[in-house]
Design a protein around this motif. Structure first.
Motif, mmCIF file in Angstrom:
data_model
loop_
_atom_site.group_PDB
_atom_site.id
_atom_site.type_symbol
_atom_site.label_atom_id
_atom_site.label_comp_id
_atom_site.label_asym_id
_atom_site.label_seq_id
_atom_site.Cartn_x
_atom_site.Cartn_y
_atom_site.Cartn_z
ATOM 1 N N PHE A 29 33.048 -25.833 -3.057
ATOM 2 C CA PHE A 29 34.262 -25.044 -2.847
ATOM 3 C C PHE A 29 34.246 -23.672 -3.523
ATOM 4 O O PHE A 29 34.514 -22.675 -2.870
ATOM 5 C CB PHE A 29 35.493 -25.839 -3.283
ATOM 6 N N PRO A 30 33.919 -23.563 -4.802
ATOM 7 C CA PRO A 30 34.016 -22.231 -5.427
ATOM 8 C C PRO A 30 32.883 -21.282 -5.052
ATOM 9 O O PRO A 30 33.029 -20.075 -5.179
ATOM 10 C CB PRO A 30 33.993 -22.532 -6.924
ATOM 11 N N THR A 31 31.770 -21.798 -4.573
ATOM 12 C CA THR A 31 30.606 -20.939 -4.335
ATOM 13 C C THR A 31 30.282 -20.733 -2.858
ATOM 14 O O THR A 31 29.458 -19.900 -2.540
ATOM 15 C CB THR A 31 29.361 -21.533 -5.014
ATOM 16 N N ARG A 32 30.903 -21.475 -1.983
ATOM 17 C CA ARG A 32 30.565 -21.403 -0.560
ATOM 18 C C ARG A 32 31.095 -20.112 0.056
ATOM 19 O O ARG A 32 32.279 -19.868 0.038
ATOM 20 C CB ARG A 32 31.171 -22.603 0.161
ATOM 21 N N PRO A 33 30.206 -19.273 0.606
ATOM 22 C CA PRO A 33 30.683 -18.067 1.296
ATOM 23 C C PRO A 33 31.476 -18.440 2.547
ATOM 24 O O PRO A 33 31.198 -19.466 3.176
ATOM 25 C CB PRO A 33 29.410 -17.324 1.674
ATOM 26 N N LEU A 34 32.437 -17.619 2.901
ATOM 27 C CA LEU A 34 33.257 -17.901 4.080
ATOM 28 C C LEU A 34 32.421 -17.989 5.349
ATOM 29 O O LEU A 34 32.755 -18.740 6.259
ATOM 30 C CB LEU A 34 34.331 -16.820 4.240
ATOM 31 N N SER A 35 31.341 -17.244 5.410
ATOM 32 C CA SER A 35 30.497 -17.265 6.609
ATOM 33 C C SER A 35 29.793 -18.610 6.791
ATOM 34 O O SER A 35 29.354 -18.934 7.893
ATOM 35 C CB SER A 35 29.473 -16.141 6.549
ATOM 36 N N ASP A 36 29.690 -19.405 5.737
ATOM 37 C CA ASP A 36 29.039 -20.714 5.829
ATOM 38 C C ASP A 36 29.995 -21.829 6.237
ATOM 39 O O ASP A 36 29.555 -22.941 6.509
ATOM 40 C CB ASP A 36 28.408 -21.097 4.489
ATOM 41 N N ILE A 37 31.288 -21.567 6.249
ATOM 42 C CA ILE A 37 32.270 -22.599 6.576
ATOM 43 C C ILE A 37 32.409 -22.694 8.086
ATOM 44 O O ILE A 37 32.690 -21.706 8.760
ATOM 45 C CB ILE A 37 33.632 -22.288 5.925
ATOM 46 N N ASP A 38 32.187 -23.888 8.620
ATOM 47 C CA ASP A 38 32.357 -24.134 10.048
ATOM 48 C C ASP A 38 33.748 -24.722 10.257
ATOM 49 O O ASP A 38 34.015 -25.861 9.855
ATOM 50 C CB ASP A 38 31.292 -25.112 10.536
ATOM 51 N N GLU A 97 31.850 -14.279 -2.628
ATOM 52 C CA GLU A 97 30.739 -14.060 -1.707
ATOM 53 C C GLU A 97 29.799 -13.006 -2.265
ATOM 54 O O GLU A 97 30.209 -11.925 -2.690
ATOM 55 C CB GLU A 97 31.273 -13.631 -0.339
ATOM 56 N N LYS A 98 28.524 -13.322 -2.257
ATOM 57 C CA LYS A 98 27.524 -12.404 -2.796
ATOM 58 C C LYS A 98 27.197 -11.338 -1.749
ATOM 59 O O LYS A 98 26.990 -11.648 -0.578
ATOM 60 C CB LYS A 98 26.276 -13.174 -3.183
ATOM 61 N N LYS A 99 27.141 -10.101 -2.172
ATOM 62 C CA LYS A 99 26.793 -8.994 -1.282
ATOM 63 C C LYS A 99 25.277 -8.943 -1.127
ATOM 64 O O LYS A 99 24.537 -9.097 -2.087
ATOM 65 C CB LYS A 99 27.300 -7.664 -1.840
ATOM 66 N N ALA A 100 24.838 -8.707 0.082
ATOM 67 C CA ALA A 100 23.398 -8.578 0.334
ATOM 68 C C ALA A 100 22.921 -7.216 -0.184
ATOM 69 O O ALA A 100 23.573 -6.203 0.012
ATOM 70 C CB ALA A 100 23.115 -8.692 1.819
ATOM 71 N N ILE A 101 21.802 -7.231 -0.859
ATOM 72 C CA ILE A 101 21.225 -5.979 -1.371
ATOM 73 C C ILE A 101 20.384 -5.363 -0.258
ATOM 74 O O ILE A 101 19.491 -5.998 0.288
ATOM 75 C CB ILE A 101 20.367 -6.252 -2.613
#
Length: 102
Positions: A29-38, A97-101
């Motif tokens: 829950f605390p680490t899952r990026p929104l893009s990974d949630i189906d 959510e971690k930003k892509a470098i």
């Protein structure tokens, strides 16, 4: 004929194994990026848990550990779905959510 104690022990073992689903949801829950949630799968898991909450108290004897497991999972999935919905409504802003470098 199978005794009631064996049936009860199998039911409690199933409830213990089912705890892996809500534990995984809580851990992510605390680490899952929104893009990974189906949202479809999250909705299915939420409805699945609601149905089995009802089933766990309808059987004789009622299986309250299984009820608690599915109540927890249903809550975790509903909060995850709410988090996804809120993220989509606010433009996908997710502070964890971690930003892509680039």
């Amino acid at each position: 004929m199978v005794s009631q104690n064996v049936v009860r022990m199998v039911g409690y073992a199933g409830a213990a194994a089912n705890w892996l689903i809500p534990i995984a949801g809580i851990m992510n829950f605390p680490t899952r990026p929104l893009s990974d949630i189906d949202p479809v799968m999250t909705s299915v898991l939420c409805v699945y848990s609601m149905l089995f909450m009802r089933w766990s108290v309808s059987i004789l004897p009622a299986n309250y550990p299984l009820f608690l497991c599915h109540a927890t999972n249903s809550t975790v999935q509903a909060v995850t779905l709410g988090r996804w919905t809120l993220g989509k409504l606010t433009g996908g802003s997710n502070p964890t959510e971690k930003k892509a470098i680039e």
